[in-house]
Write a protein that holds these residues in place. Structure first.
Motif, mmCIF file in Angstrom:
data_model
loop_
_atom_site.group_PDB
_atom_site.id
_atom_site.type_symbol
_atom_site.label_atom_id
_atom_site.label_comp_id
_atom_site.label_asym_id
_atom_site.label_seq_id
_atom_site.Cartn_x
_atom_site.Cartn_y
_atom_site.Cartn_z
ATOM 1 N N ASN A 29 46.213 21.782 23.018
ATOM 2 C CA ASN A 29 45.446 21.686 24.265
ATOM 3 C C ASN A 29 44.159 22.494 24.111
ATOM 4 O OD1 ASN A 29 45.999 24.495 25.056
ATOM 5 N ND2 ASN A 29 48.076 23.773 25.433
ATOM 6 N N LEU A 30 43.359 22.501 25.162
ATOM 7 C CA LEU A 30 42.079 23.218 25.097
ATOM 8 C C LEU A 30 42.249 24.723 24.929
ATOM 9 C CD1 LEU A 30 40.103 21.277 27.851
ATOM 10 C CD2 LEU A 30 39.616 21.292 25.396
ATOM 11 N N ASN A 31 43.390 25.251 25.309
ATOM 12 C CA ASN A 31 43.616 26.689 25.214
ATOM 13 C C ASN A 31 44.037 27.146 23.821
ATOM 14 O OD1 ASN A 31 43.057 27.114 27.973
ATOM 15 N ND2 ASN A 31 45.128 26.461 28.491
ATOM 16 N N ASN A 32 44.535 26.231 22.977
ATOM 17 C CA ASN A 32 45.029 26.692 21.677
ATOM 18 C C ASN A 32 44.422 25.977 20.468
ATOM 19 O OD1 ASN A 32 46.345 24.216 21.542
ATOM 20 N ND2 ASN A 32 48.369 25.054 21.917
ATOM 21 N N ILE A 33 43.637 24.960 20.671
ATOM 22 C CA ILE A 33 43.141 24.193 19.523
ATOM 23 C C ILE A 33 42.283 25.042 18.579
ATOM 24 C CG2 ILE A 33 41.125 23.227 20.725
ATOM 25 C CD1 ILE A 33 41.690 20.627 19.046
ATOM 26 N N GLN A 34 41.447 25.902 19.102
ATOM 27 C CA GLN A 34 40.598 26.721 18.232
ATOM 28 C C GLN A 34 41.443 27.681 17.396
ATOM 29 O OE1 GLN A 34 37.009 26.328 18.042
ATOM 30 N NE2 GLN A 34 37.644 27.254 16.119
ATOM 31 N N THR A 35 42.490 28.229 17.977
ATOM 32 C CA THR A 35 43.389 29.128 17.244
ATOM 33 C C THR A 35 44.087 28.390 16.106
ATOM 34 O OG1 THR A 35 43.759 30.413 19.251
ATOM 35 C CG2 THR A 35 45.374 30.675 17.492
ATOM 36 N N VAL A 36 44.505 27.160 16.364
ATOM 37 C CA VAL A 36 45.177 26.346 15.351
ATOM 38 C C VAL A 36 44.208 26.011 14.219
ATOM 39 C CG1 VAL A 36 46.258 24.098 14.969
ATOM 40 C CG2 VAL A 36 46.876 25.454 16.969
ATOM 41 N N VAL A 37 42.994 25.645 14.551
ATOM 42 C CA VAL A 37 41.981 25.344 13.530
ATOM 43 C C VAL A 37 41.641 26.608 12.742
ATOM 44 C CG1 VAL A 37 39.576 24.639 13.177
ATOM 45 C CG2 VAL A 37 41.045 23.347 14.746
ATOM 46 N N ASP A 38 41.470 27.713 13.428
ATOM 47 C CA ASP A 38 41.164 28.974 12.749
ATOM 48 C C ASP A 38 42.291 29.405 11.806
ATOM 49 O OD1 ASP A 38 38.756 29.057 14.092
ATOM 50 O OD2 ASP A 38 39.411 30.567 15.558
ATOM 51 N N ALA A 39 43.514 29.032 12.130
ATOM 52 C CA ALA A 39 44.668 29.375 11.287
ATOM 53 C C ALA A 39 44.689 28.559 10.001
ATOM 54 C CB ALA A 39 45.963 29.173 12.055
ATOM 55 N N GLY A 40 43.998 27.409 9.992
ATOM 56 C CA GLY A 40 43.921 26.620 8.775
ATOM 57 C C GLY A 40 44.266 25.151 8.926
ATOM 58 N N ASP A 43 43.819 18.840 10.316
ATOM 59 C CA ASP A 43 44.001 17.548 10.966
ATOM 60 C C ASP A 43 44.824 17.805 12.233
ATOM 61 O OD1 ASP A 43 43.686 14.683 10.950
ATOM 62 O OD2 ASP A 43 45.801 14.531 10.407
ATOM 63 N N ILE A 44 44.243 17.501 13.377
ATOM 64 C CA ILE A 44 44.878 17.806 14.656
ATOM 65 C C ILE A 44 45.208 16.507 15.378
ATOM 66 C CG2 ILE A 44 44.644 19.056 16.830
ATOM 67 C CD1 ILE A 44 44.383 20.857 14.354
ATOM 68 N N VAL A 45 46.440 16.403 15.857
ATOM 69 C CA VAL A 45 46.862 15.255 16.651
ATOM 70 C C VAL A 45 46.966 15.721 18.101
ATOM 71 C CG1 VAL A 45 48.663 13.538 17.043
ATOM 72 C CG2 VAL A 45 48.150 14.321 14.705
ATOM 73 N N ILE A 46 46.172 15.094 18.946
ATOM 74 C CA ILE A 46 46.150 15.454 20.364
ATOM 75 C C ILE A 46 46.605 14.240 21.152
ATOM 76 C CG2 ILE A 46 44.766 16.320 22.271
ATOM 77 C CD1 ILE A 46 42.705 17.184 20.112
ATOM 78 N N GLY A 47 47.663 14.394 21.909
ATOM 79 C CA GLY A 47 48.189 13.272 22.677
ATOM 80 C C GLY A 47 48.010 13.450 24.164
ATOM 81 N N SER A 48 48.971 14.082 24.793
ATOM 82 C CA SER A 48 48.988 14.156 26.256
ATOM 83 C C SER A 48 47.779 14.881 26.827
ATOM 84 C CB SER A 48 50.276 14.822 26.742
ATOM 85 O OG SER A 48 50.405 16.118 26.216
ATOM 86 N N SER A 49 47.216 15.820 26.099
ATOM 87 C CA SER A 49 46.037 16.531 26.609
ATOM 88 C C SER A 49 44.825 15.620 26.736
ATOM 89 C CB SER A 49 45.676 17.707 25.699
ATOM 90 O OG SER A 49 46.646 18.708 25.781
ATOM 91 N N ILE A 50 44.762 14.607 25.905
ATOM 92 C CA ILE A 50 43.646 13.658 25.974
ATOM 93 C C ILE A 50 43.804 12.720 27.177
ATOM 94 C CG2 ILE A 50 42.613 11.643 24.836
ATOM 95 C CD1 ILE A 50 41.665 14.199 23.612
ATOM 96 N N PHE A 51 45.029 12.316 27.436
ATOM 97 C CA PHE A 51 45.275 11.333 28.494
ATOM 98 C C PHE A 51 45.571 11.961 29.849
ATOM 99 C CE2 PHE A 51 46.160 9.214 24.505
ATOM 100 C CZ PHE A 51 45.378 8.089 24.654
ATOM 101 N N LYS A 52 45.501 13.277 29.920
ATOM 102 C CA LYS A 52 45.787 14.004 31.155
ATOM 103 C C LYS A 52 44.883 13.529 32.294
ATOM 104 C CE LYS A 52 46.486 18.767 32.588
ATOM 105 N NZ LYS A 52 46.372 20.157 32.143
ATOM 106 N N HIS A 53 45.471 13.250 33.409
ATOM 107 C CA HIS A 53 44.777 12.838 34.635
ATOM 108 C C HIS A 53 43.913 11.589 34.436
ATOM 109 C CE1 HIS A 53 46.192 16.561 36.306
ATOM 110 N NE2 HIS A 53 45.521 17.263 35.419
ATOM 111 N N ARG A 54 44.195 10.828 33.388
ATOM 112 C CA ARG A 54 43.475 9.571 33.118
ATOM 113 C C ARG A 54 41.962 9.768 33.003
ATOM 114 N NH1 ARG A 54 46.851 4.646 35.020
ATOM 115 N NH2 ARG A 54 48.876 5.617 35.227
ATOM 116 N N GLU A 55 41.562 10.912 32.503
ATOM 117 C CA GLU A 55 40.141 11.215 32.304
ATOM 118 C C GLU A 55 39.846 11.275 30.810
ATOM 119 O OE1 GLU A 55 39.772 14.889 34.468
ATOM 120 O OE2 GLU A 55 39.299 13.840 36.316
ATOM 121 N N LEU A 56 40.087 10.166 30.141
ATOM 122 C CA LEU A 56 40.000 10.106 28.690
ATOM 123 C C LEU A 56 38.646 10.565 28.147
ATOM 124 C CD1 LEU A 56 41.411 9.241 26.067
ATOM 125 C CD2 LEU A 56 40.488 6.965 26.434
ATOM 126 N N GLU A 57 37.584 9.998 28.629
ATOM 127 C CA GLU A 57 36.252 10.334 28.097
ATOM 128 C C GLU A 57 35.912 11.802 28.325
ATOM 129 O OE1 GLU A 57 33.124 7.626 29.133
ATOM 130 O OE2 GLU A 57 34.428 5.896 28.841
#
Length: 69
Positions: A29-40, A43-57
């Motif tokens: 999600n937006l709160n942890n993606i930078q930490t995950v990328v910084d850890a190494g 390739d990130i798979v984002i599912g429900s966070s993208i489709f949350k509240h039907r605000e895809l764009e």
């Protein structure tokens, strides 16, 4: 979310001159993606966070902005 396994795997890859991606799927999600990328993670798979509240764009734009993509 603990990133120790990601860091350990990234260090092992780098120390041994291996060439592979580290993919993280689940719980991103937006709160942890930078930490995950910084850890190494490379390739990130984002599912429900993208489709949350039907605000895809908007959600895609938020992730891209956060990661400066």
């Amino acid at each position: 979310m603990s990133t120790k396994k990601i860091k350990d795997l990234a260090n092992w890859r780098d120390e041994n001159n291996y060439n592979f991606i580290i993919q993280v799927d689940g719980g991103i999600n937006l709160n942890n993606i930078q930490t995950v990328v910084d850890a190494g993670a490379t390739d990130i798979v984002i599912g429900s966070s993208i489709f949350k509240h039907r605000e895809l764009e908007k959600n895609v734009a938020d992730f891209r902005k956060l990661l400066s993509l």
